[in-house]
Structures are given as structure tokens and as C-alpha cells.
Design an enzyme around this catalytic site. Sequence first.
Site, mmCIF file in Angstrom:
data_model
loop_
_atom_site.group_PDB
_atom_site.id
_atom_site.type_symbol
_atom_site.label_atom_id
_atom_site.label_comp_id
_atom_site.label_asym_id
_atom_site.label_seq_id
_atom_site.Cartn_x
_atom_site.Cartn_y
_atom_site.Cartn_z
ATOM 1 N N TYR A 110 30.345 53.802 35.903
ATOM 2 C CA TYR A 110 31.383 52.951 36.497
ATOM 3 C C TYR A 110 30.942 51.505 36.445
ATOM 4 O O TYR A 110 29.849 51.185 36.881
ATOM 5 C CB TYR A 110 31.640 53.347 37.949
ATOM 6 C CG TYR A 110 32.946 54.088 38.103
ATOM 7 C CD1 TYR A 110 34.145 53.426 37.874
ATOM 8 C CD2 TYR A 110 32.975 55.433 38.443
ATOM 9 C CE1 TYR A 110 35.346 54.100 37.976
ATOM 10 C CE2 TYR A 110 34.178 56.112 38.548
ATOM 11 C CZ TYR A 110 35.369 55.436 38.316
ATOM 12 O OH TYR A 110 36.547 56.098 38.407
ATOM 13 N N ASP A 161 52.304 39.165 20.804
ATOM 14 C CA ASP A 161 51.692 40.501 20.798
ATOM 15 C C ASP A 161 51.375 40.815 19.340
ATOM 16 O O ASP A 161 52.256 41.208 18.575
ATOM 17 C CB ASP A 161 52.673 41.518 21.387
ATOM 18 C CG ASP A 161 52.143 42.948 21.309
ATOM 19 O OD1 ASP A 161 51.076 43.154 20.712
ATOM 20 O OD2 ASP A 161 52.814 43.843 21.860
ATOM 21 N N THR A 186 46.313 45.351 20.193
ATOM 22 C CA THR A 186 45.543 46.580 20.175
ATOM 23 C C THR A 186 44.300 46.294 19.342
ATOM 24 O O THR A 186 44.236 45.294 18.619
ATOM 25 C CB THR A 186 46.309 47.723 19.481
ATOM 26 O OG1 THR A 186 46.628 47.311 18.146
ATOM 27 C CG2 THR A 186 47.597 48.067 20.209
ATOM 28 N N ARG A 206 40.444 52.874 19.779
ATOM 29 C CA ARG A 206 41.749 52.785 20.423
ATOM 30 C C ARG A 206 41.616 51.942 21.699
ATOM 31 O O ARG A 206 40.849 52.310 22.599
ATOM 32 C CB ARG A 206 42.191 54.211 20.770
ATOM 33 C CG ARG A 206 43.641 54.420 21.068
ATOM 34 C CD ARG A 206 44.010 55.857 20.806
ATOM 35 N NE ARG A 206 44.166 56.035 19.371
ATOM 36 C CZ ARG A 206 45.253 55.656 18.698
ATOM 37 N NH1 ARG A 206 46.295 55.140 19.312
ATOM 38 N NH2 ARG A 206 45.305 55.825 17.389
ATOM 39 N N GLU A 232 33.249 48.787 37.406
ATOM 40 C CA GLU A 232 34.393 48.015 37.919
ATOM 41 C C GLU A 232 33.990 46.580 38.178
ATOM 42 O O GLU A 232 32.923 46.310 38.734
ATOM 43 C CB GLU A 232 34.912 48.653 39.211
ATOM 44 C CG GLU A 232 35.775 49.867 38.956
ATOM 45 C CD GLU A 232 36.041 50.663 40.224
ATOM 46 O OE1 GLU A 232 35.142 50.736 41.071
ATOM 47 O OE2 GLU A 232 37.147 51.212 40.350
ATOM 48 N N LYS A 288 44.574 49.153 15.166
ATOM 49 C CA LYS A 288 45.503 49.171 14.028
ATOM 50 C C LYS A 288 44.828 48.466 12.846
ATOM 51 O O LYS A 288 43.797 48.941 12.404
ATOM 52 C CB LYS A 288 46.838 48.576 14.458
ATOM 53 C CG LYS A 288 47.499 49.428 15.570
ATOM 54 C CD LYS A 288 48.834 48.902 16.060
ATOM 55 C CE LYS A 288 49.364 49.789 17.198
ATOM 56 N NZ LYS A 288 50.617 49.264 17.776
HETATM 57 C C1 PLP Z 1 51.186 49.570 19.009
HETATM 58 C C2 PLP Z 1 51.771 48.454 19.767
HETATM 59 C C3 PLP Z 1 51.565 48.314 21.152
HETATM 60 C C4 PLP Z 1 50.965 49.401 22.029
HETATM 61 O O1 PLP Z 1 49.716 49.821 21.770
HETATM 62 P P1 PLP Z 1 49.152 51.175 22.419
HETATM 63 O O2 PLP Z 1 47.700 51.030 22.174
HETATM 64 O O3 PLP Z 1 49.813 52.283 21.697
HETATM 65 O O4 PLP Z 1 49.477 51.181 23.864
HETATM 66 C C5 PLP Z 1 52.033 47.172 21.772
HETATM 67 N N1 PLP Z 1 52.695 46.233 21.081
HETATM 68 C C6 PLP Z 1 52.949 46.351 19.759
HETATM 69 C C7 PLP Z 1 53.690 45.255 19.062
HETATM 70 C C8 PLP Z 1 52.521 47.474 19.062
HETATM 71 O O5 PLP Z 1 52.822 47.610 17.772
#
Ligand code: PLP
Length: 419
Positions: free
Chosen positions: A50, A201, A227, A236, A52, A230
Site C-alpha cells: 500500500y 484526451d 492511457t 494498462r 496511498e 495504446k
Molecule cells: C481508450 C480511451 C479512454 C479510456 O481508457 P481506459 O483505459 O479503457 O479506461 C479514454 N479516452 C479515450 C479517447 C480513449 O480512446
Amino acid sequence: MSLAETDPVIADLIAKETVRQQDTLEMIASENHASHEVMEAQGSILTNKYAEGYPGKRYYSGCGFYDEIEQIAIDRACQLFGCKYANVQPHSGANANFAVQLALFNPGDTFAAIELSNGGHLTHGSAVNVSGKWLKPVTYRLVEDESRSDWGYIDFDSVEAVMKEHRPKVLMCGYSAYPRTIDFAKFRAIADKYDALLWADIAHVAGLIAGGAHPNAFPHCQIVTTTTHKTLRGPRGGLILTDDEELSKRFNKAVFPGSQGGPLMHVIAAKAVAFGEGLKPEFKTYSAQVVANAKRLAKELIDRGYKLASRGTDNHLILIDLRPVDAELTGKTAAVWLEQVGIIANMNTVPNETRSPFQTSGIRMGTPALTTRGLKENDIAQIAGIIDRTFRSKGDQTTLAKCKQDVLAICQKFPMKHA
Ligand SMILES: *Cc1c(COP(=O)(O)O)cnc(C)c1O
């Protein structure tokens, strides 16, 4: 004892999944193959603790090494994206976005984002997500007029119109299914004009930005979320970035204690490893190749009669409209045929969609994972031929079986290095 001995059921499923990944071509635009080193950190004893709080400010004892690891992850993230502050604790992209919304908004507040069906993400105001339940999204669109050369690109007139009409305090850009470069500077000019903060984002293009194959969100955006799994090819997870000290403090509070508990320190270590990989010259080569491969895929499919959203791509993904080639073929059926031949992709709505999101007329495909396996343009051209034969097969089993053999041959030529 090994997992195979103590829990053979799970061990066997992991082994089968390894074979599945090895013997298929992963073309889901949001997926990738993380390196062995990333997985080594993620699978480490760091999961036991932990931690935190934040480096130097933990609630529990024994966090010394965790402080060092998290600080390295933060420093590398800032170096990679050219910004001052990073929170590396969000468990996923959705958690990062939720924390930002918690930090910036009161329930009922308005923010501007793209219309979901035009390529946005559920966390950008969908009615089934907290962002749509507790906040009020107002939306802009893509250019719909097909006689225009910028058909399928962001419609900046609609961005300006929504800002002018609703005066939201935040303007969001960054998408899940947008094949073109995002013009952050242009977004910032509009945000400034209406006294709004600009939030990008960059979940999909983060790796391209890190590798210099897409323009950076900084210094244009005040808030950046992403994220890490990707195009960025890490574990992840999620990440929040900013240049603004006051905002960074609010984001830290919104992540912990605002919306999460103990950080996943094994994942944070793996993020640090992935950011380290992203800083290497090889990652520049990788991200340039991801784009070159996607452009070749686009060209090969257009040459074979398919219609692509925005007529092509600048990044790692394409959106294929199947209707010009087969008016009867749905994205859902096409994805099933693709899986039968060993190509993994997802159905997606396309511009001027005539079907429901559960059937669709399109397929979304990306090149990040194939590029990690070492495929180059000519290999992608060969795959485009297989994709075309699959789409035109009418489901004929002999044709699909032949395509599957061709896919397997490519998979064997390009073994997954990290398995
Ligand atoms: C994939 C994605 C997310 C979310 O990601 P997770 O790890 O699946 O929660 C948020 N915003 C965009 C634009 C995405 O393509």
C-alpha cells in the site's frame, strides 16, 4: 511452485491466449504488445504494498523505494510529453478522465466535447457514463458535407458555435476513432476566445506524440489525459499531465483521495519502464512506422474500392465504410469473418451511418500492434489483400480458410517477441 502446478486451469488459459495472440494479427487500434520488460515490472512484488499518498507524503511506512519509482515515472512522463506536472496513479484512462472532471466541475456543469458518434469516448459525456449523468456535455461535430475537401475532419465552425452558445468552462479534444491530426493550436485559440480551459484526451495518439509522429498537445493544452497502453505501448493504465501548478494540485487530490485508493505500484513501475522505452530513439522509428503502415493500409483499401472516413489517415488508424463494396455487409458480420481468418478488429459506426451502433457499416483498424511485431508497408499491403478477400467472401468457408492460412504464414514470419 509454478502457476501451471498450483492453478493449471488459469495457467492453461494464459497459455492458450499466448498462442491466440501469436497466431492472429492484432488490428484493434487501441491495442498493442507491451514489452517483456514492461510485463516484468508489472508482474513484480511491487503489487504487495500500500502506498496511498504521493512520493514523500505516504500514509504507510516502508514506501522508500516506491517513492523513488513513482518519482522516476513522473519525471519520465514530464520529459516524454514536455510538461511540468504528472499524476501517474490513475488506474486507467477512464479513471484519469473522471479525476479531472471531479477536480474541475460541480454536478450540472457544462463542458464541450465531440458528439460521441463522431469518434469520441464514453467518458466525454455519454449518457451511460458519469460524465453524462452528472455533467452537461454540449457537442461539436465533424464536417458532414462530402463535397468539401475536409469532409470527416473536425468542423471548427461547430466548435466555435458550441463555445459561443454555451460558454462552457472546458473544451475537450482528443478521440477514440479519429484518423486525422488534431490541431491543438487551433483548439486553443477558440478556447481562449471564450475563456475556457483546453483539455486534450490523447489516449489514442500518446505514443505518436511521444515518438514525434503527431504534434504535441503541449504547450497548447492546459490539461492532458491519456492511457498508457495504446500507441504508448506500456501497461494498462492512465496518466494526467499539466503545466499548471494549481491544477496539478487539484488533480492529485482528485485522484487520491478523491476517486482512488492505493496506487497500483507495480503498474506505476511498468509505466516508468514504458516511458523509458518511449524516450529512446527506437521509439521515434516505431511511431513513424506505425503511421507509414496505416497510410499504406488506407491506400491499398481505397485502391480496392473502399471508402475511408476523411478519405484516409494521418495517424495509426483508419475507419472503413463497407457500403460501397457491399451494401448488405454489416460491420458486425465483417468483424466475425475477420476473426475467422485471424484478423482482430472491431466494428465501428462511420460518417452518415445508416445502421445501429450494434450492427454498423464500418470497421476500425489500426497498425500499432502489427508495427510492434515488425511488419512494414509491404507486409501491410499483403494484409490489405487478405482483408479485401475476406470482406468480399460472402462468408464462403473455402475462401475464409485460405485467408486464414495466409494470415498464419504472416504470423509465423513475425513472431511476438514478448511472449
Ligand atoms: C481508450 C480511451 C479512454 C479510456 O481508457 P481506459 O483505459 O479503457 O479506461 C479514454 N479516452 C479515450 C479517447 C480513449 O480512446
